[in-house]
Write a protein that holds these residues in place. Sequence first.
Motif, mmCIF file in Angstrom:
data_model
loop_
_atom_site.group_PDB
_atom_site.id
_atom_site.type_symbol
_atom_site.label_atom_id
_atom_site.label_comp_id
_atom_site.label_asym_id
_atom_site.label_seq_id
_atom_site.Cartn_x
_atom_site.Cartn_y
_atom_site.Cartn_z
ATOM 1 N N PHE A 1 5.520 -15.768 6.880
ATOM 2 C CA PHE A 1 5.484 -15.175 5.557
ATOM 3 C C PHE A 1 6.367 -13.943 5.481
ATOM 4 O O PHE A 1 7.136 -13.762 4.550
ATOM 5 C CB PHE A 1 4.037 -14.823 5.218
ATOM 6 C CG PHE A 1 3.869 -14.430 3.802
ATOM 7 C CD1 PHE A 1 4.144 -15.338 2.805
ATOM 8 C CD2 PHE A 1 3.470 -13.164 3.462
ATOM 9 C CE1 PHE A 1 4.014 -14.977 1.483
ATOM 10 C CE2 PHE A 1 3.338 -12.803 2.150
ATOM 11 C CZ PHE A 1 3.608 -13.705 1.151
ATOM 12 N N GLY A 2 6.275 -13.117 6.500
ATOM 13 C CA GLY A 2 7.005 -11.861 6.476
ATOM 14 C C GLY A 2 8.493 -12.045 6.688
ATOM 15 O O GLY A 2 9.305 -11.390 6.047
ATOM 16 N N LEU B 1 5.194 -19.457 2.501
ATOM 17 C CA LEU B 1 3.738 -19.596 2.573
ATOM 18 C C LEU B 1 3.473 -20.963 3.182
ATOM 19 O O LEU B 1 3.603 -21.984 2.514
ATOM 20 C CB LEU B 1 3.101 -19.503 1.185
ATOM 21 C CG LEU B 1 1.606 -19.790 1.142
ATOM 22 C CD1 LEU B 1 0.844 -18.825 2.031
ATOM 23 C CD2 LEU B 1 1.069 -19.720 -0.261
ATOM 24 N N LEU C 1 1.215 -23.595 4.283
ATOM 25 C CA LEU C 1 -0.161 -24.083 4.231
ATOM 26 C C LEU C 1 -0.432 -25.120 5.323
ATOM 27 O O LEU C 1 -1.545 -25.591 5.466
ATOM 28 C CB LEU C 1 -0.458 -24.691 2.856
ATOM 29 C CG LEU C 1 -0.405 -23.699 1.692
ATOM 30 C CD1 LEU C 1 -0.785 -24.392 0.394
ATOM 31 C CD2 LEU C 1 -1.327 -22.522 1.931
ATOM 32 N N LEU D 1 -6.463 -22.113 8.913
ATOM 33 C CA LEU D 1 -5.620 -21.653 7.808
ATOM 34 C C LEU D 1 -6.337 -20.561 7.023
ATOM 35 O O LEU D 1 -5.765 -19.517 6.714
ATOM 36 C CB LEU D 1 -5.272 -22.826 6.885
ATOM 37 C CG LEU D 1 -4.456 -22.454 5.646
ATOM 38 C CD1 LEU D 1 -3.093 -21.926 6.051
ATOM 39 C CD2 LEU D 1 -4.303 -23.640 4.711
ATOM 40 N N LEU D 2 -7.610 -20.802 6.727
ATOM 41 C CA LEU D 2 -8.374 -19.820 5.962
ATOM 42 C C LEU D 2 -8.464 -18.498 6.714
ATOM 43 O O LEU D 2 -8.187 -17.432 6.165
ATOM 44 C CB LEU D 2 -9.776 -20.356 5.674
ATOM 45 C CG LEU D 2 -10.709 -19.330 5.024
ATOM 46 C CD1 LEU D 2 -10.230 -18.990 3.627
ATOM 47 C CD2 LEU D 2 -12.132 -19.823 4.980
ATOM 48 N N LEU E 1 -5.208 -16.735 6.663
ATOM 49 C CA LEU E 1 -4.911 -16.148 5.357
ATOM 50 C C LEU E 1 -5.706 -14.872 5.146
ATOM 51 O O LEU E 1 -5.193 -13.886 4.636
ATOM 52 C CB LEU E 1 -5.227 -17.145 4.243
ATOM 53 C CG LEU E 1 -4.246 -18.288 4.093
ATOM 54 C CD1 LEU E 1 -4.769 -19.308 3.106
ATOM 55 C CD2 LEU E 1 -2.904 -17.766 3.615
ATOM 56 N N VAL E 2 -6.980 -14.890 5.568
ATOM 57 C CA VAL E 2 -7.789 -13.687 5.415
ATOM 58 C C VAL E 2 -7.208 -12.566 6.268
ATOM 59 O O VAL E 2 -7.171 -11.409 5.852
ATOM 60 C CB VAL E 2 -9.267 -13.970 5.769
ATOM 61 C CG1 VAL E 2 -10.076 -12.690 5.725
ATOM 62 C CG2 VAL E 2 -9.856 -14.985 4.811
ATOM 63 N N VAL F 1 -4.049 -12.191 6.988
ATOM 64 C CA VAL F 1 -2.865 -11.712 6.280
ATOM 65 C C VAL F 1 -3.273 -10.774 5.148
ATOM 66 O O VAL F 1 -2.671 -9.719 4.937
ATOM 67 C CB VAL F 1 -2.049 -12.902 5.733
ATOM 68 C CG1 VAL F 1 -0.926 -12.410 4.844
ATOM 69 C CG2 VAL F 1 -1.489 -13.710 6.882
ATOM 70 N N VAL F 2 -4.322 -11.157 4.440
ATOM 71 C CA VAL F 2 -4.782 -10.326 3.324
ATOM 72 C C VAL F 2 -5.355 -9.003 3.841
ATOM 73 O O VAL F 2 -5.006 -7.932 3.364
ATOM 74 C CB VAL F 2 -5.836 -11.080 2.488
ATOM 75 C CG1 VAL F 2 -6.453 -10.157 1.452
ATOM 76 C CG2 VAL F 2 -5.208 -12.272 1.807
ATOM 77 N N LEU G 1 -0.277 -7.392 5.265
ATOM 78 C CA LEU G 1 1.123 -7.636 5.591
ATOM 79 C C LEU G 1 1.749 -6.358 6.096
ATOM 80 O O LEU G 1 2.910 -6.074 5.849
ATOM 81 C CB LEU G 1 1.895 -8.114 4.359
ATOM 82 C CG LEU G 1 1.586 -9.516 3.918
ATOM 83 C CD1 LEU G 1 2.385 -9.855 2.689
ATOM 84 C CD2 LEU G 1 1.903 -10.484 5.021
ATOM 85 N N MET H 1 -13.298 -8.642 2.771
ATOM 86 C CA MET H 1 -12.004 -8.797 2.127
ATOM 87 C C MET H 1 -11.990 -8.038 0.803
ATOM 88 O O MET H 1 -11.035 -7.325 0.480
ATOM 89 C CB MET H 1 -11.713 -10.273 1.902
ATOM 90 C CG MET H 1 -10.268 -10.552 1.604
ATOM 91 S SD MET H 1 -9.928 -12.305 1.598
ATOM 92 C CE MET H 1 -10.216 -12.701 -0.096
ATOM 93 N N LEU I 1 -9.559 -4.863 -0.182
ATOM 94 C CA LEU I 1 -8.649 -4.956 -1.318
ATOM 95 C C LEU I 1 -8.987 -3.945 -2.394
ATOM 96 O O LEU I 1 -8.105 -3.444 -3.086
ATOM 97 C CB LEU I 1 -8.671 -6.367 -1.892
ATOM 98 C CG LEU I 1 -7.943 -7.382 -1.031
ATOM 99 C CD1 LEU I 1 -8.190 -8.773 -1.540
ATOM 100 C CD2 LEU I 1 -6.455 -7.097 -1.015
ATOM 101 N N LEU J 1 -1.203 -4.756 -0.453
ATOM 102 C CA LEU J 1 -0.472 -5.989 -0.206
ATOM 103 C C LEU J 1 0.960 -5.917 -0.687
ATOM 104 O O LEU J 1 1.819 -6.630 -0.208
ATOM 105 C CB LEU J 1 -1.181 -7.149 -0.891
ATOM 106 C CG LEU J 1 -2.516 -7.463 -0.268
ATOM 107 C CD1 LEU J 1 -3.214 -8.517 -1.077
ATOM 108 C CD2 LEU J 1 -2.320 -7.924 1.146
ATOM 109 N N ALA J 2 1.207 -5.072 -1.658
ATOM 110 C CA ALA J 2 2.558 -5.007 -2.194
ATOM 111 C C ALA J 2 3.441 -4.119 -1.332
ATOM 112 O O ALA J 2 4.644 -4.073 -1.502
ATOM 113 C CB ALA J 2 2.519 -4.479 -3.623
#
Lengths: 339, 298
Positions: B39-40, B45, B47, B232-233, B236-237, B239-240, B244, B280, B284, B291-292
Amino acid sequence: MRDEVIRRARGAVAALVLAGLVVAPWVVDDYTTAILARTLALALVGVSVALLTGVAGMPTLGQTAPYAAGAYACVVVGGRISDVGVVQLAVAAGAGAVLAALTVPLVVHARGVIVLMITLAIGELVVTILGRWRSVTGGTDGLAGMPAVRPFWGLPALASDQARYMYTLAVVATLVGAVLLLLRTRAGLLLRAGRDDEARLRASGHRVALHVSGAHIAAGAIAGGAGSLLVVAQQYISPADFGFDTSALLLLGVVIGGTASIGGALVGAALVIAVRDWLFGVLPGHAPLVLGALFVATVYLLPTGVNQARVRLRPSSAAPGHPQSPPARDHAAVPELRA
Amino acid sequence: MMAVAAGTNRIDPYLIPALDGVAYGLLVFVAASGLVFCFGVANILNLAHGTLYAIGGYTAAALLDGGWASLALALAVGVLAAAAAGVLLAGLLAPVATGNHLTQALLTFGVALAGGSLLVAGFGPDDPRVQVPAALEGSVVVAGHRYAAYRLVFIVVAAVIAAALYLVMRRTRAGMLVRAAVDDAEMVACLGVSPARIRAGVLAAAGALAGAAGVLGAPIIGPGTDTADTVLLLSLVVVVLGGLGSMAGTLLAALAIGEIQTLGVALLPSAAPFLLFAAMAAVLAVRARGLASRWRAT
């Protein structure tokens, strides 16, 4: 002049499709009618995906979360409180809206692919919770045995597949009509404007985060309502109905239909779900393989194929780069529609 | 003896889950770091990342026979197979416009569906049993508790992988290029390094990491029909949660997930399914714009 012709043609096609859907249960057998009703419910979730992805510019893989919340809320209400369809629909839509509202802080500042990722995680976590919270959801065994629904106070209960289908169709048609009307108002225009040029909209004094939150909650309510229709159509639910594959299929359907078009989303989502159900019937065991290959093939065919509006989450000139500045929803991350 | 047991009672029951959490967290780190790279660096992305892990897991189940040689063989085969799958994925993604995440997501999901189906067709629908090397099958005593030897060794190995990853990113030319590509891909292209090659390289590396995690982690998150989704889940968590941000952020996020999944279940069994989501949401909410922020590769 040409626009007028196109609009009339589109109206005629929509009327024909609707007429076809109304007579369908008397043409096909009961089993197909039940499948059609379920497909309609899923297509309504597709509409909520299109609302977020195409109109608000927030690609989502997690609309199964409010959809599931609505479905389970409907089962709880149906079993214990009321067998009136309108009540169940309202409760389900409310549950979907509440879940969407709870997740607003997670997605409202994110854009593009980050939204895909966060919504995917939310959807998966909701399914995990559904599978583990046995006392309410029945765990992975699912829930069944809900009393038959009566659409409105005083009306008879829906006893046949035809009746359940007609109820589903009526609700879907009403909700889609409402969405289409809503999108023609100022709110719809602002939503589109925020998608196309957020910086400019913000500069003119609009609160973009508010629009996005509103769209997210509205899409949650629609998906929640669709959940109550699934309960009516299927009379059984389990966490398997709300898996990640359903989200991805709906997104594919919406992309095929043209992300910014609500009618296209309905058709695309219904088409993709129908193909999946048909494949599972004719190719037991190998359906995921064929489905995966279809996904890949569709993606390759898309740029020149069926969809008239391909959403690009980022202009290609900004390619492998990243949001360069902290401000949320910076310019480069705003989706761009290409004709 | 009784007095000792009573004295350590408060912490004791949670020692093993906490240690398990470290093992679980490091496994998630090795698996997720591939997705973070993808991703970076390549801006993809992926999946199908969980499927790459599953390839490693099934390889371990098929090849491990209790000996060290079989472990080495499984590791080599698993890493190569998953890396090859990563290169294949890069090839499939090549005709798709870069930066079009929606299309990437759909394409990689299609690959995940088909790949998962092929794995089940090849290895059967039942979750296979994984045999760890006989020497590690027993348990060792940790602070008065018996603990699976394999997990202890796994913690050490995964920590070594994490350290190696850090050194590669910091000290080698490949690592510098990767970090440069994150900051300014066009500038790296100007240096004469083909972006397509960087992308293929990154997907291969991500596959190798996922494959290694799959082989070594098979006794912890075993191969099966749910494996790809689970990994995957979790990735993703990570990453969130990691925002990043940095490699360190990714590691912290993975360890936090490990502890939530094991210690959380031991401490608050009824709330366990919600803990991951709550964590999570909390992260957030505190740093909504985290994340941005820009992605840094070390």
